[in-house]
Design an enzyme around this catalytic site. Structure first.
Site, PDB file in Angstrom:
ATOM      1  CG  ASP A 133      -0.264  -0.386   2.512  1.00 22.84           C
ATOM      2  OD1 ASP A 133       0.981  -0.324   2.574  1.00 22.84           O
ATOM      3  OD2 ASP A 133      -0.956  -0.753   3.473  1.00 22.84           O
ATOM      4  CG  ASN A 174      -8.286  -1.744  12.066  1.00 22.70           C
ATOM      5  OD1 ASN A 174      -7.327  -2.388  11.651  1.00 22.70           O
ATOM      6  ND2 ASN A 174      -8.767  -0.684  11.436  1.00 22.70           N
ATOM      7  CG  HIS A 195      -5.375  -2.382   8.875  1.00 24.15           C
ATOM      8  ND1 HIS A 195      -5.453  -1.030   9.075  1.00 24.15           N
ATOM      9  CD2 HIS A 195      -4.088  -2.705   9.180  1.00 24.15           C
ATOM     10  CE1 HIS A 195      -4.282  -0.562   9.459  1.00 24.15           C
ATOM     11  NE2 HIS A 195      -3.444  -1.553   9.534  1.00 24.15           N
TER      12      HIS A 195
END
Ligand code: PGA
Length: 240
Positions: A67, A135, A137
């Site tokens: 990313d 979380n 991800h």
């Protein structure tokens, strides 16, 4: 999913680096998927050490990063382009033209499609390392209602912005969008290594290893992958 519990961060980093070294030695022109964040830093340090000792070479390696933030330039020291060069690429013999990090400086939708094409044209990712957000991800695939298949543009959730604020002057400076490989992109990698360290990750490691497989805990999908190694230190494994 194989879970390997290491005594501490250094042992976790060596274990992950060993899997990369084995991949590079058995297939010197491998396509490697890299991740950013604090967790894989030690893995990259080990890989640089192995390179300097003459054990591995990156000269025929192609890389794809998970990313990149939208809204900061590659020169910004918080960009993932900068991170990868600082921690790995500047210290090994990788050919810069074989380095792929999402280019977020132009049309984002075009880049998402092009990134998928580039991965496919390279023959697919042989080995992908991922960290995990608190979380759940992986990449920047945030908890949501469905698993997103391909590289896409995401709005970062508040919890991620707060977690990443430690790298910026304040939470207000953290970019709010990113381009990320999709869950499908990550699942298409032939082999995946997930690294996690510290008690702050213990809840989410328990959830993804033992809880429900759900897009609300995106990394849980890795239980459907047939070659995943989760490498955790004792603290991250404390609730298993
Ligand atoms: P961290 O980030 O390695 O800095 O904890 C992991 C992630 O957000 O994927």
């Amino acid at each position: 999913m194989v879970v390997k519990i290491c005594k501490d961060y250094d042992e976790m980093s060596r274990a992950a680096a060993n899997i990369f070294a084995a991949q590079i030695i058995t297939k010197p022109d491998s396509v490697l998927g890299f991740a950013t964040g604090s967790t894989p830093e030690g893995t990259y340090k080990e890989l640089v050490k192995m390179y300097k000792e003459g054990l591995i070479s990156f000269k025929d390696i192609t890389s794809f990063n998970l990313d990149e933030y939208v809204g900061i330039t590659r020169e910004n020291d918080q960009s993932y382009y900068y991170f990868m060069h600082h921690h790995l690429f500047d210290h090994v013999d990788i050919n810069e033209s074989n380095v792929n990090i999402p280019n977020t400086g132009g049309n984002l939708q075009d880049e998402c499609m092009d990134y998928e094409h580039r991965i496919k044209a390279a023959g697919g990712v042989d080995l992908q390392i991922v960290g995990i957000g608190n979380n759940g991800h992986i990449g920047f695939n945030e908890p949501c209602d469905n698993f997103v298949e391909n590289t896409n543009v995401v709005e970062l959730q508040q919890r991620t912005i707060e977690a990443n604020a430690r790298f910026f002057d304040s939470a207000d400076d953290v970019p709010t969008r990113a381009v990320t490989m999709g869950i499908g992109t990550i699942m298409r990698a032939r082999k995946v290594v997930l690294v996690a360290s510290g008690e702050g990750k213990a809840d989410i490691i328990r959830d993804i290893v033992k809880g429900k497989i759900t897009p609300m805990a995106p990394a849980s999908v890795l239980r459907f992958h047939n070659d995943v190694t989760v490498i955790v230190d004792k603290a991250a494994a404390s609730l298993l």
